[in-house]
Motif scaffolding. Structure first.
Motif, PDB file in Angstrom:
ATOM      1  N   ALA A  15       0.914  -1.202   0.218  1.00 32.90           N
ATOM      2  CA  ALA A  15      -0.125  -0.031  -0.050  1.00 32.90           C
ATOM      3  C   ALA A  15       1.053   1.264  -0.215  1.00 32.90           C
ATOM      4  O   ALA A  15       0.546   2.234  -0.684  1.00 32.90           O
ATOM      5  N   PHE A  16       1.850   1.275   0.868  1.00 30.99           N
ATOM      6  CA  PHE A  16       2.532   2.417   0.977  1.00 30.99           C
ATOM      7  C   PHE A  16       3.377   2.760  -0.391  1.00 30.99           C
ATOM      8  O   PHE A  16       3.742   3.774  -0.652  1.00 30.99           O
ATOM      9  N   ALA A  17       3.800   1.682  -1.169  1.00 33.49           N
ATOM     10  CA  ALA A  17       4.541   1.683  -2.410  1.00 33.49           C
ATOM     11  C   ALA A  17       3.771   2.683  -3.317  1.00 33.49           C
ATOM     12  O   ALA A  17       4.429   3.411  -3.866  1.00 33.49           O
ATOM     13  N   GLN A  18       2.385   2.489  -3.292  1.00 33.72           N
ATOM     14  CA  GLN A  18       1.656   3.451  -4.090  1.00 33.72           C
ATOM     15  C   GLN A  18       1.633   5.027  -4.009  1.00 33.72           C
ATOM     16  O   GLN A  18       1.419   5.739  -4.656  1.00 33.72           O
ATOM     17  N   PHE A  19       2.135   5.040  -2.833  1.00 37.15           N
ATOM     18  CA  PHE A  19       2.642   6.611  -2.335  1.00 37.15           C
ATOM     19  C   PHE A  19       4.022   6.927  -2.343  1.00 37.15           C
ATOM     20  O   PHE A  19       4.612   7.724  -1.841  1.00 37.15           O
ATOM     21  N   ASP A  20       4.939   5.829  -2.972  1.00 38.49           N
ATOM     22  CA  ASP A  20       6.422   6.220  -3.087  1.00 38.49           C
ATOM     23  C   ASP A  20       7.013   6.184  -1.791  1.00 38.49           C
ATOM     24  O   ASP A  20       8.286   6.857  -1.664  1.00 38.49           O
ATOM     25  N   ILE A  30      -7.265   6.289   1.503  1.00 35.18           N
ATOM     26  CA  ILE A  30      -7.070   6.763   0.013  1.00 35.18           C
ATOM     27  C   ILE A  30      -7.598   5.509  -0.914  1.00 35.18           C
ATOM     28  O   ILE A  30      -8.598   5.430  -1.609  1.00 35.18           O
ATOM     29  N   ILE A  31      -7.234   4.282  -0.706  1.00 42.17           N
ATOM     30  CA  ILE A  31      -7.196   3.189  -1.419  1.00 42.17           C
ATOM     31  C   ILE A  31      -8.592   2.594  -1.513  1.00 42.17           C
ATOM     32  O   ILE A  31      -9.176   2.321  -2.348  1.00 42.17           O
ATOM     33  N   VAL A  32      -9.031   2.470  -0.092  1.00 37.69           N
ATOM     34  CA  VAL A  32     -10.259   1.755   0.130  1.00 37.69           C
ATOM     35  C   VAL A  32     -11.423   2.846  -0.098  1.00 37.69           C
ATOM     36  O   VAL A  32     -12.414   2.648  -0.609  1.00 37.69           O
ATOM     37  N   GLY A  33     -11.001   4.036   0.631  1.00 39.65           N
ATOM     38  CA  GLY A  33     -12.297   5.010   0.906  1.00 39.65           C
ATOM     39  C   GLY A  33     -12.667   5.743  -0.149  1.00 39.65           C
ATOM     40  O   GLY A  33     -13.555   6.255  -0.421  1.00 39.65           O
ATOM     41  N   THR A  34     -11.908   5.808  -1.658  1.00 38.63           N
ATOM     42  CA  THR A  34     -12.442   6.159  -2.912  1.00 38.63           C
ATOM     43  C   THR A  34     -12.764   5.281  -4.002  1.00 38.63           C
ATOM     44  O   THR A  34     -12.938   5.722  -5.089  1.00 38.63           O
ATOM     45  N   ASP A  35     -12.842   3.841  -3.440  1.00 38.40           N
ATOM     46  CA  ASP A  35     -13.147   2.739  -4.429  1.00 38.40           C
ATOM     47  C   ASP A  35     -14.333   2.239  -4.204  1.00 38.40           C
ATOM     48  O   ASP A  35     -14.746   1.828  -3.236  1.00 38.40           O
ATOM     49  N   HIS A  83     -10.336  -5.175   3.004  1.00 38.06           N
ATOM     50  CA  HIS A  83     -10.619  -4.564   1.657  1.00 38.06           C
ATOM     51  C   HIS A  83      -9.066  -3.963   1.134  1.00 38.06           C
ATOM     52  O   HIS A  83      -8.932  -4.177  -0.014  1.00 38.06           O
ATOM     53  N   LEU A  84      -8.379  -3.534   2.213  1.00 40.15           N
ATOM     54  CA  LEU A  84      -6.944  -2.980   1.692  1.00 40.15           C
ATOM     55  C   LEU A  84      -6.215  -4.088   1.131  1.00 40.15           C
ATOM     56  O   LEU A  84      -5.564  -4.006   0.137  1.00 40.15           O
ATOM     57  N   ALA A  85      -6.107  -5.169   1.928  1.00 34.03           N
ATOM     58  CA  ALA A  85      -5.500  -6.525   1.266  1.00 34.03           C
ATOM     59  C   ALA A  85      -5.941  -6.689  -0.115  1.00 34.03           C
ATOM     60  O   ALA A  85      -5.118  -7.099  -0.990  1.00 34.03           O
ATOM     61  N   LYS A  86      -7.301  -6.778  -0.233  1.00 32.41           N
ATOM     62  CA  LYS A  86      -7.719  -7.187  -1.498  1.00 32.41           C
ATOM     63  C   LYS A  86      -7.270  -5.954  -2.583  1.00 32.41           C
ATOM     64  O   LYS A  86      -6.986  -6.541  -3.800  1.00 32.41           O
ATOM     65  N   ALA A  87      -7.551  -4.851  -2.416  1.00 37.39           N
ATOM     66  CA  ALA A  87      -7.192  -3.887  -3.389  1.00 37.39           C
ATOM     67  C   ALA A  87      -5.603  -3.964  -3.713  1.00 37.39           C
ATOM     68  O   ALA A  87      -5.528  -3.659  -4.768  1.00 37.39           O
ATOM     69  N   VAL A  88      -4.588  -3.937  -2.642  1.00 40.42           N
ATOM     70  CA  VAL A  88      -3.363  -4.082  -3.161  1.00 40.42           C
ATOM     71  C   VAL A  88      -2.817  -5.608  -3.623  1.00 40.42           C
ATOM     72  O   VAL A  88      -1.630  -5.428  -4.388  1.00 40.42           O
TER      73      VAL A  88
END
Lengths: 556, 107
Positions: A229-234, A324-329, A352-357
């Motif tokens: 997840a953190f990688a998506q924000f560099d 950001i990742i779950v809350g806007t999907d 949900h975060l685990a599924k998203a990433v």
């Protein structure tokens, strides 16, 4: 032993069958579709731990093996196991959800949960190890009246264990319904039965290894999700926070203390309860007796607090990234409405975060970890409760120290089965209950009933049996009373109009009551017994300080 | 037998020294943790806005976030400091103390 093998085969064979049987009812409830990855990985975990239980059973011969794994666990292993005991599914799911919803307040909760550990190390760890053998009542009753003090310790231990068990069982049932697509009652029964098998056959050895494996899985799974997840924000905390502020409906407010701790009394009472409650949880205290000496006990805390502290920070980043990742999907919201109800309820954010990433595979892994976590925590609790019954009540109070070791172990096995059945029953009865207040109550009672007497018995020469009993019972009943009169029970559960006690957290009030009661009634105690107990302190102190005469490790 | 040894340990001046030295160290560290933590809890209770200030002008990282992270790291470092000193210096003193109590026995 054959029976065990048969049982484990039956159980592992049973799971998929149960899963299929639960299928048709699926659309009727809030249940998720059957998650094959999760069930598969969970079955692997169960088979592994069953193998360990089988191995542990062959090494569990004496009472010391059963209660404390013969005192032969190393500091590193015990550190992992303590971390495993301490990080429940509520930690992973509840705290990530809290950070997701309230931002900074979630992080405050985490430091409150963490800060008890250094204090336990500085003031308690070596004395616990030097004075205790199987249960913490060994310490409180060291120079006091065995029967009365152990009875009190057993009552408050069992109270804490039961409240904590309810919270875990209800959590397990709800989680499994959502994650695996299994029926609630079936999930509760599965957890209860597996727990009984681990503890009755494998005792502390199996329980410890279940904790260790689970702690590793939890650390690995959580860290992986966090890194992806953190990688998506560099890996930039500034980028992460700025995007979270933009995405969250509370905006910039999520970066400062918010409404959860708005009331100062609640904030301080909560931090007291969490800090000293940790030092009064029977299943955590029991872990200090599984290592060979004070040196290893100290190392246990060093490793445990390292893992726990690391993991809290992982969860904090997960929670913020989820904003950001779950809350806007839209796919994670009911009816696809962003900002509406999250599918499966607020506690599902981490999943949900685990599924998203990481897709369904990572979701399945994290779900299996969550289930394994509950199973491990419940096993530790059951063992602590069973030892209060068999070691304190049966062997010391009823049999006055005359029970044979074999009889004592037999009683603790029956006690485990009894507790397992009670846990299943309570889990089913309290299905609709709010589990957060159960956990709060467990910590509140531990901080008010167990901690003051334990602390005074190690530090204050003047403590007598009378003082310990008054302090302990006062702490126990006042903590329970305050919680019953608080809003979450008096208004929400019992349906009254206004709470009798204005605060949710009891510790700020019940802890001083316990200390005051113990001090006052010890001072007023001028009996000969009281004088003898005061005189016995010096010798106890030598053992507490030097470990001379402490229970040693069994040979393995 | 054990009572004799216990009594001898109690009479040894090194026993007092062990208790005093370790007690002072443990309570100092515990005091540091309690003061910092409850100082923080009071700030949360009475002056929450302080914690919401950004660390750098225009940044999003607030003082409150940095401070909690600092507590996680610092408290763990204190833990490591205590374990290190207790497992070497204090344990050596304890071993000495017990050995001396037994030595008298053999004379």
């Amino acid at each position: 032993m054959k029976a065990l093998t048969r049982l484990s085969l039956a159980l592992t064979g049973l799971l998929p069958a149960l899963a299929l049987a639960a299928g048709p009812a699926m659309e009727a409830t809030q249940k998720q579709p059957l998650n094959i990855h999760a069930i598969g990985m969970f079955i692997v975990f169960v088979m592994m731990t069953m193998g360990i239980t089988y191995w542990a059973a062959s090494r569990t011969k004496t009472a010391s093996d059963f209660y404390t794994a013969g005192g032969g666990i190393t500091g590193f292993q015990n550190g992992l196991a303590i971390a495993g005991d301490y990080m429940s599914a509520a930690t992973l799911l509840g705290l990530s959800a809290m950070t997701y919803g309230a931002g900074y307040d979630g992080y405050i909760y985490m430091i409150c949960f963490f800060v008890g550990w250094p204090i336990i190390l500085f003031l308690m760890a070596e004395r616990l190890r030097n004075l205790g053998r199987f249960t913490f009542a060994d310490i409180t009753s060291y120079r006091l009246n065995q029967g009365q003090v152990r009875t009190m310790a057993a009552i408050s231990s069992l109270t804490v264990v039961c409240f904590y068990l309810i919270a875990q069982m209800v959590g397990a049932g709800q989680l499994i319904k959502l994650l695996f697509g299994l029926d609630y009652n079936i999930a509760v029964v599965v957890v209860g039965i597996l727990m009984m098998v681990y503890v009755t056959f494998g005792g502390m050895i199996a329980t410890t290894w279940v904790q260790i494996i689970k702690a590793c899985m939890l650390l690995a799974g959580g860290t992986l999700v966090m890194v992806l997840a953190f990688a998506q924000f560099d890996f930039s905390i500034e980028t992460l926070l700025s995007k979270a502020v933009a995405a969250h409906k509370k905006g910039i407010k999520i970066l400062a203390p918010g409404s959860l701790l708005a009331d100062p009394i609640t904030a301080i009472s909560l931090s007291l309860g969490l800090m000293f409650g940790t030092a009064g949880l029977p299943h955590i205290l029991m872990r200090f007796f599984t290592v060979s000496n004070a040196k290893e006990a100290r190392k246990s805390v060093l490793y445990a607090s390292g893992f726990v502290g690391f993991f809290f920070n992982v969860i904090a980043i997960m929670g913020v990234a989820a904003i950001i990742i779950v809350g806007t999907d839209a796919q994670f919201f009911e009816g696809g409405v962003v900002g509406g109800k999250i599918i499966g309820g607020g506690n599902m954010v981490a999943m949900h975060l685990a599924k998203a990433v990481g897709g369904n595979l990572l979701l399945g892994f994290l779900a299996a970890v969550a289930f394994a976590t509950i199973l491990a925590v419940v096993s530790g609790l059951a063992l602590a409760g069973a030892s209060a019954i068999s070691h304190d009540l049966y062997a010391r109070v009823i049999k006055k120290g005359q029970a044979t070791e074999a009889a004592e172990i037999r009683v603790s096995k029956f006690a485990t089965i009894g507790l397992g059945l009670v846990a299943i029953l309570l889990g089913i009865l309290f299905e609709k209950q709010n589990i957060a207040f159960m956990v709060g109550l467990a910590f509140g009672v531990a901080a008010s009933a167990n901690f003051p007497v334990l602390f005074l018995s190690m530090y204050w020469k003047g403590l007598t049996t009378r003082g310990a009993l008054v302090g302990g019972y006062l702490g126990l009943f006042s903590a329970v009373f305050f919680v019953v009169c608080s809003k979450s029970v008096w208004v929400t559960v019992l349906g009254n109009a206004a709470p009798l006690f204005p605060y949710e957290q009891p510790a700020l009030f019940s802890m001083p009551l316990a200390f005051l009661g113990a001090w006052l009634f010890s001072k007023l105690d001028s009996s000969d017994q009281g004088k003898a107990e005061i005189a016995a302190f010096e010798d106890q102190y030598v053992r507490a300080q030097t470990g001379f005469g402490a229970a040693g490790a069994a040979k393995h | 037998m054990n009572e004799v040894i216990t009594a001898r340990i109690r009479e040894n001046p090194k026993y007092r020294e062990l208790i005093a030295r370790r007690g002072r160290y443990a309570w100092t560290l515990a005091g540091i943790v309690l003061v910092i933590f409850y100082g923080f809890a009071m700030t949360v209770a009475f002056s929450p806005a302080t914690l919401g200030q950004p660390l750098a002008e225009g940044g999003f990282l607030t003082k409150g976030i940095v401070f909690i992270f600092f507590m996680f790291v610092f408290f763990w470092v204190l833990t490591a400091m205590y374990v290190r000193r207790a497992n070497t210096e204090f344990d050596a003193l304890t071993a000495e103390l017990i050995a001396e109590a037994w030595k008298d026995e053999k004379k």
